[in-house]
Design an enzyme around this catalytic site. Sequence first.
Site, mmCIF file in Angstrom:
data_model
loop_
_atom_site.group_PDB
_atom_site.id
_atom_site.type_symbol
_atom_site.label_atom_id
_atom_site.label_comp_id
_atom_site.label_asym_id
_atom_site.label_seq_id
_atom_site.Cartn_x
_atom_site.Cartn_y
_atom_site.Cartn_z
ATOM 1 N N GLN A 18 1.089 -1.214 0.386
ATOM 2 C CA GLN A 18 -0.338 0.239 -0.368
ATOM 3 C C GLN A 18 0.670 1.683 -0.327
ATOM 4 O OE1 GLN A 18 -0.792 -2.688 1.791
ATOM 5 N NE2 GLN A 18 -3.159 -3.272 1.444
ATOM 6 N N PRO A 38 -5.962 -3.282 -14.806
ATOM 7 C CA PRO A 38 -5.585 -3.237 -13.167
ATOM 8 C C PRO A 38 -6.077 -2.601 -12.163
ATOM 9 C CG PRO A 38 -3.493 -2.279 -14.032
ATOM 10 C CD PRO A 38 -4.504 -2.630 -15.557
ATOM 11 N N GLU A 40 -7.851 -4.072 -8.197
ATOM 12 C CA GLU A 40 -7.902 -4.730 -7.476
ATOM 13 C C GLU A 40 -8.906 -5.599 -7.050
ATOM 14 O OE1 GLU A 40 -5.811 -3.534 -3.127
ATOM 15 O OE2 GLU A 40 -5.876 -1.320 -4.415
ATOM 16 N N PHE A 41 -8.664 -6.611 -8.046
ATOM 17 C CA PHE A 41 -10.044 -7.489 -8.592
ATOM 18 C C PHE A 41 -10.015 -8.585 -7.177
ATOM 19 C CE2 PHE A 41 -9.401 -6.988 -12.874
ATOM 20 C CZ PHE A 41 -10.904 -5.703 -12.659
ATOM 21 N N PHE A 42 -8.975 -8.406 -6.648
ATOM 22 C CA PHE A 42 -8.651 -10.072 -5.323
ATOM 23 C C PHE A 42 -8.254 -9.390 -4.027
ATOM 24 C CE2 PHE A 42 -6.947 -11.574 -9.304
ATOM 25 C CZ PHE A 42 -8.503 -11.696 -9.700
#
Length: 274
Positions: A18, A38, A40-42
């Site tokens: 972060q 790109p 933060e899907f996960f």
Amino acid sequence: MSQPYRTEGISYLVCATQRSGSTLLCELLKGTEVAGVPDEFFEALRATGLPRQPRQYFDTPELADIAERLAPTEPGRPAQRGEFEGWFSYALQRGTSPNGVFGAKMMWNYFDDFRARVRELPGLGEVTFNEALDALFPQLRIVFVRRRNKVAQAVSLWKAVQTQQWRNEDDLSRGDAPAEYDYRALKHLVNELHLWDARWEDWFHATGREPVRVIYEDFVNTRAATVGRVLDALAINPREPESQMGPMKPQADDVSHDWVSRFREDDADVQLTS
């Protein structure tokens, strides 16, 4: 191994911690329109179905007094087995640009949960995580974003977890939440950020996945050149030359600079008296 949900073209993960500049890089890559989307899907944790919350950055007994000053943790709902399959299919669709390139961003402190959930996908329960990645992303590449100045990174993270404002563009209805300097909180975050970077490096070494390396302090003022270098390393043909101007405002302000100086002075005093 045949999978109904796997990338056929180039895919990449932007691995980071972060406040390292990863959002800026990902926004620039998205802006090319040829490097996937790109996001933060996960980031959802298995225990809550939510992203990491402020108090979870200080989840040890000796830091309980710091955690108590932050926003209460929402209970969320534990992830149910089988849910990830649908979400993964959605992420592949959402994160792929028209030329077939898939991109996603991954923070170290979400990575363990991602590894566990990948193993829940049909056909991947009996293979190693590395084998599962190869099955899902046959042409996977890694981009590693790192920030040298860990004190400045910790200051940025400490401000964000207090105010819950992660970008200067955020127009939040809660108004300007107060942020207070705290040496112990910053020291903890500095140590955590160093540890998370080291764990990324350990994973790269263990799996033989040498990343494309991006250092925040080097790329922030040479954005077009950095994006060009990353696209070249990923074997992605650019659509057109990218502008030096990025879509995001600088996140640091006078308070951030003051806290960096103050922390260095406090830390020097602690080292002298310890």
